[in-house]
Design a protein around this motif. Structure first.
Motif, PDB file in Angstrom:
ATOM      1  N   SER A 312       0.795  -1.231   0.000  1.00  0.00           N
ATOM      2  CA  SER A 312       0.000   0.000   0.000  1.00  0.00           C
ATOM      3  C   SER A 312       0.830   1.284   0.000  1.00  0.00           C
ATOM      4  O   SER A 312       0.426   2.291  -0.585  1.00  0.00           O
ATOM      5  N   GLY A 313       1.972   1.276   0.705  1.00  0.00           N
ATOM      6  CA  GLY A 313       2.695   2.530   0.913  1.00  0.00           C
ATOM      7  C   GLY A 313       1.918   3.472   1.796  1.00  0.00           C
ATOM      8  O   GLY A 313       2.069   4.706   1.716  1.00  0.00           O
ATOM      9  N   ALA A 314       1.051   2.911   2.653  1.00  0.00           N
ATOM     10  CA  ALA A 314       0.148   3.725   3.471  1.00  0.00           C
ATOM     11  C   ALA A 314       0.847   4.231   4.730  1.00  0.00           C
ATOM     12  O   ALA A 314       1.878   3.706   5.166  1.00  0.00           O
ATOM     13  N   LYS A 315       0.236   5.250   5.330  1.00  0.00           N
ATOM     14  CA  LYS A 315       0.681   5.776   6.616  1.00  0.00           C
ATOM     15  C   LYS A 315      -0.291   5.386   7.729  1.00  0.00           C
ATOM     16  O   LYS A 315       0.053   5.508   8.906  1.00  0.00           O
ATOM     17  N   ARG A 316      -1.482   4.946   7.329  1.00  0.00           N
ATOM     18  CA  ARG A 316      -2.504   4.637   8.339  1.00  0.00           C
ATOM     19  C   ARG A 316      -3.336   3.448   7.853  1.00  0.00           C
ATOM     20  O   ARG A 316      -3.664   3.345   6.671  1.00  0.00           O
ATOM     21  N   CYS A 317      -3.662   2.562   8.761  1.00  0.00           N
ATOM     22  CA  CYS A 317      -4.525   1.404   8.449  1.00  0.00           C
ATOM     23  C   CYS A 317      -5.635   1.346   9.493  1.00  0.00           C
ATOM     24  O   CYS A 317      -5.372   1.437  10.707  1.00  0.00           O
ATOM     25  N   THR A 318      -6.852   1.178   9.016  1.00  0.00           N
ATOM     26  CA  THR A 318      -8.022   1.135   9.902  1.00  0.00           C
ATOM     27  C   THR A 318      -8.769  -0.179   9.688  1.00  0.00           C
ATOM     28  O   THR A 318      -8.978  -0.604   8.545  1.00  0.00           O
ATOM     29  N   THR A 322     -18.057  -5.189  12.667  1.00  0.00           N
ATOM     30  CA  THR A 322     -19.409  -5.296  13.236  1.00  0.00           C
ATOM     31  C   THR A 322     -19.748  -6.778  13.334  1.00  0.00           C
ATOM     32  O   THR A 322     -18.918  -7.640  13.030  1.00  0.00           O
ATOM     33  N   ALA A 323     -20.962  -7.070  13.707  1.00  0.00           N
ATOM     34  CA  ALA A 323     -21.367  -8.476  13.854  1.00  0.00           C
ATOM     35  C   ALA A 323     -21.335  -9.224  12.535  1.00  0.00           C
ATOM     36  O   ALA A 323     -21.090 -10.438  12.501  1.00  0.00           O
ATOM     37  N   THR A 324     -21.587  -8.500  11.431  1.00  0.00           N
ATOM     38  CA  THR A 324     -21.698  -9.181  10.140  1.00  0.00           C
ATOM     39  C   THR A 324     -20.706  -8.690   9.092  1.00  0.00           C
ATOM     40  O   THR A 324     -20.691  -9.204   7.984  1.00  0.00           O
ATOM     41  N   GLN A 325     -19.864  -7.723   9.432  1.00  0.00           N
ATOM     42  CA  GLN A 325     -18.961  -7.179   8.414  1.00  0.00           C
ATOM     43  C   GLN A 325     -17.630  -6.767   9.041  1.00  0.00           C
ATOM     44  O   GLN A 325     -17.570  -6.345  10.193  1.00  0.00           O
ATOM     45  N   ILE A 326     -16.585  -6.900   8.236  1.00  0.00           N
ATOM     46  CA  ILE A 326     -15.256  -6.418   8.615  1.00  0.00           C
ATOM     47  C   ILE A 326     -14.679  -5.658   7.437  1.00  0.00           C
ATOM     48  O   ILE A 326     -14.838  -6.062   6.271  1.00  0.00           O
ATOM     49  N   GLU A 327     -14.018  -4.536   7.739  1.00  0.00           N
ATOM     50  CA  GLU A 327     -13.385  -3.709   6.711  1.00  0.00           C
ATOM     51  C   GLU A 327     -11.928  -3.465   7.100  1.00  0.00           C
ATOM     52  O   GLU A 327     -11.623  -3.213   8.267  1.00  0.00           O
ATOM     53  N   VAL A 328     -11.058  -3.537   6.105  1.00  0.00           N
ATOM     54  CA  VAL A 328      -9.651  -3.154   6.263  1.00  0.00           C
ATOM     55  C   VAL A 328      -9.389  -2.044   5.258  1.00  0.00           C
ATOM     56  O   VAL A 328      -9.510  -2.256   4.050  1.00  0.00           O
ATOM     57  N   LEU A 329      -9.040  -0.840   5.766  1.00  0.00           N
ATOM     58  CA  LEU A 329      -8.843   0.325   4.909  1.00  0.00           C
ATOM     59  C   LEU A 329      -7.475   0.920   5.159  1.00  0.00           C
ATOM     60  O   LEU A 329      -6.949   0.854   6.279  1.00  0.00           O
ATOM     61  N   ASP A 330      -6.902   1.521   4.120  1.00  0.00           N
ATOM     62  CA  ASP A 330      -5.644   2.248   4.289  1.00  0.00           C
ATOM     63  C   ASP A 330      -5.678   3.519   3.446  1.00  0.00           C
ATOM     64  O   ASP A 330      -6.590   3.711   2.621  1.00  0.00           O
TER      65      ASP A 330
END
Length: 378
Positions: A312-318, A322-330
């Motif tokens: 990614s070359g990212a500086k931040r990862c989030t 929730t009960a039914t969903q997961i997200e990985v963002l950068d």
């Protein structure tokens, strides 16, 4: 020169006669020879001793040829298969012996045609066998009507038809058995292939994540050796710990019972992101996530964070859960053609999601960067 071919009905019969309890199949078939009592009785009524002896000899030879067929099946079970001309020659021999019985046994010699029809139905290709039996039936019916002194009571033609029909039923049963065995073999091979794919996928995911973190930490330790030897030593210790953990994961995967822990993967993700100098915004609790979703979400964390660190070359990862969903963002450079979005790890993640009835979304995050999301159910 040898050729590969699929098992035939004749192969199935040969296997049943040539192996195991089936090797005594000739004895069971020999029970049916009692029908030859009719021509034997007719021969016994003759006054001429020479013709009587010749008649008995012919019947004995015919019976031997019938039982000898099952010896041929045992030979074929050892893969010494008969050629077509040999099959026809064998039937011709039986037919000749049957005809030789006629001068001494009269029309009762036609009983031998029942045995010939049965052998033909086992020995020949189905179409050829049906045609051969049809010729025998026609020849029997015609001869009973044209040969002087012979009477047609319908028993001979019916016996030939019934014998051929019984063996046809046997052919069908064996054919179904062969097809079922072939289907089971195919299913077993597919199961083995699927297990190989599963193991390769797990091994890729396990080592891909672990080696990525080890590489990042080793690079960081190399940079800190002179500036901060104490922290460099700590990073080296982490590398050793990660290598041991990866080895344990591989052993567990080989054992076939490896399961990921969502809490453990979040801890590992935080350590990997910190080592790569990427700010980690991760959840501190996952109590709302149902137990049946946690392993899948753990795989999402592992694969998502691995891609963030690698590509990614990212500086931040989030990571949001929730009960039914997961997200990985950068906040990095986002998805690129041929990049991490289409890698083997995400392919494996899609397969796991499909098995769990979940959907996978891969694309650009709002504001730029990369977004990986998995949602369970609709």
């Amino acid at each position: 020169m040898t050729t590969n071919r699929s098992p035939s009905v004749l192969d199935g019969m040969a296997e049943r006669v040539g192996n195991g309890p089936g090797r005594w199949g000739w004895l069971a078939a020999g029970v049916w020879l009692f029908y030859l009592a009719q021509p034997l009785q007719k021969i016994a009524e003759r006054k001429d001793g020479l013709s009587q002896a010749l008649g008995f000899l012919t019947v004995i030879l015919f019976a031997a040829s019938y039982l000898g067929f099952f010896g041929l099946l045992r030979r074929m079970a050892r893969k010494h298969l008969l050629r077509v001309w040999q099959q026809v020659a064998y039937l011709g021999l039986m037919l000749a012996l049957c005809l030789l019985m006629i001068p001494t046994a009269g029309q009762t010699a036609l009983t031998g045609l029942v045995y010939i029809a049965s052998v033909a139905m086992m020995l020949l290709d189905l179409r050829a066998a049906v045609a051969f039996v049809a010729v025998l039936l026609a020849g029997t019916e015609v001869s009973l009507r044209v040969v002087p002194g012979w009477t047609d009571d319908g028993s001979y033609g019916f016996a030939i038809f019934l014998g051929a029909l019984a063996v046809f039923g046997l052919r069908r049963a064996i054919q179904r058995s062969i097809e079922l065995n072939a289907a089971r073999k195919d299913m077993a091979e597919l199961a083995v292939q699927e297990e190989r794919n599963r193991f390769a996928r797990d091994l890729h995911d396990i080592l891909g994540h672990s080696l990525t973190v080890i590489t990042v930490k080793a690079e960081l330790a190399g940079k800190l050796i002179e500036a901060n030897p104490t922290r460099a030593a700590a990073e080296v210790a982490d590398v050793e710990s990660l290598a041991r953990a990866a080895l344990a994961d591989v052993r567990a995967a080989v054992a076939g019972y490896r399961e990921l822990s969502l809490a453990g993967e979040l801890v590992s993700a935080r350590a990997a992101l910190q080592a790569a100098e990427i700010k980690a915004d991760l959840p501190t609790t996952m109590d709302e996530v149902p137990e049946e979703n946690r392993e899948l979400f753990a795989w999402v964390v592992r694969e998502g964070v691995t891609n963030v660190v690698r590509h990614s070359g990212a500086k931040r990862c989030t990571i949001r859960i929730t009960a039914t969903q997961i997200e990985v963002l950068d906040d990095g450079k986002g998805p690129t053609p041929g990049g991490g979005a289409s890698g083997h790890g995400l392919v494996g993640l899609r397969e796991r999601a499909d098995q769990a009835g979940a959907s996978v979304q891969i694309g650009q995050a709002s504001g730029g960067g990369f977004r990986l999301a998995v949602r369970v159910g609709l």
